[in-house]
Design a protein around this motif. Structure first.
Motif: not given
Length: 371
Positions: A87-113
């Motif tokens: 018995h070892m409850p463990q939660t796996q977060l979403s990498w995609d949600v984490l990435f998307r959330t932090f990406r949205d905090l950076v203005p598009d003109d400051r993130y150059r693909k």
């Protein structure tokens, strides 16, 4: 005037640093070599305390609730019987949600693909980075957050500073929940499952869907199969559908069909039925070779390394994202609190070198049965 900071590498580590430094008042730009972005490339991650601290710092603690909880750990035998449970409850977060959330905090003109760094040159008034398309960027400080195959690393610790292959790789799959055969689902779902054999092991668990959904029926099953490969065999499996030998990994859709077929046949022959079934259910498996790397330095002049561009630790530690978060916090704190750029970078290195070395060593200890 605040120093101009260029972060090379726009994945999680680069985003952590960008958000913290921008909020501390620095002029920050991020470049990312991918043209289409990085969303959809992640699975689940086991969040360590540094990740929770990052979410609290930025005021987005709700992201920690976007996860799937495994209630127990089970260990299978070759026939599929459960030989141990814990018995070892463990939660796996979403990498995609984490990435998307932090990406949205950076203005598009400051993130150059679409900008792949190819050269770094020190100048009297800063650092200049040249990109594959011929463009250049100048900054007072360059942060290399460009991962295991970092270009920036060479400017800090020399051109021969490459990670060392440890003798094994991971095959991975992300199977939509609805596509997992019912028999396998009954045994594997809501649990962390493991099967171990000499020189190899496989594990699996449910993770959120690509949109972050945790609703039953909308999740994905993430499996990870560790397998040994001699260097010549690794060359073969890392040769992609176009015939090019990739240095570190192949993304979904880039593995040659014949290579994937051999892997699936091995799964049917070697793995318990439930694991063999989820391997077979993945139409586009992907593969990562495993490496170790610990640099002598993380800083040289006005260039600093962060995340996997600095220390490359084996995934057994489940600390890749936490390591990047720790680096980002330490770098922000040093640049904000220590007078003078050179002194601040020296403070950052003094704090994070021991931490990175400890994580790499821990990964080596955990991987002894495989390497």
């Amino acid at each position: 005037m605040s120093p101009r900071i260029l972060i090379v590498g726009g994945s999680i580590g680069g985003l952590f640093a960008a958000v913290l430094l921008e909020r501390a008042g620095f002029d920050v730009t991020v470049t990312e070599r991918s043209v289409h972005g990085l969303e959809g490339r992640g699975a689940g991650l086991v969040a360590q305390r540094e990740v929770f601290a990052m979410l609290r710092e930025v005021g987005i603690e709700h992201v920690a609730r976007v996860g799937v909880t495994a209630q127990e750990r089970i260990y299978l035998d070759r026939e599929g019987g459960i030989i141990h449970r814990q018995h070892m409850p463990q939660t796996q977060l979403s990498w995609d949600v984490l990435f998307r959330t932090f990406r949205d905090l950076v203005p598009d003109d400051r993130y150059r693909k679409g900008l792949r760094a190819v050269n770094v040159a020190r100048e009297s008034d800063g650092v200049r980075v040249r990109f594959a398309d011929g463009s250049e960027e100048r900054a007072d400080l360059v942060i290399g957050a460009d991962g295991v195959g970092s270009t920036i690393r060479g400017a800090v610790v020399g051109p021969d500073s490459v990670p060392e292959y440890v003798g094994y790789a991971t095959w991975r799959g992300l199977v939509p929940e609805a596509q997992v055969p019912p028999e396998a689902a009954r045994q594997l779902f809501e649990r962390f499952a493991f099967y171990e054999m000499p020189g190899s092991h496989i594990l699996g668990y449910l993770v959120p869907g690509p949109d972050g959904s945790t609703a039953v029926g909308q999740r994905r099953y993430n499996w990870v199969w560790y397998r040994r490969y001699a260097p010549d065999a690794l060359d073969a499996v890392l040769t992609d559908v176009d015939g090019g030998r990739r240095p570190f990994s192949l993304a979904p859709g880039r593995v040659r069909p014949e290579t994937a077929d051999v892997m699936r046949a091995d799964a049917a022959r070697l793995l318990p039925p439930a694991f063999a079934a989820v391997v077979k259910a993945e139409p586009k498996p992907f593969i990562h070779a495993i490496f170790d790397y610990a640099p002598v330095h993380m800083v040289a002049d006005r260039i600093a390394l962060l995340g996997d561009a600095a220390f490359v630790a084996r995934p057994h530690t489940a600390m890749g994202v936490a390591k990047a978060a720790g680096d980002a916090f330490a770098l922000r704190d040093a640049l904000r609190d220590v007078s003078g750029l050179d002194a601040a970078l020296a403070t950052y290195e003094a704090e994070r070198l021991p931490a990175g070395r400890a994580i790499v060593t821990y990964g080596q200890q955990l991987g002894r049965s495989l390497g």
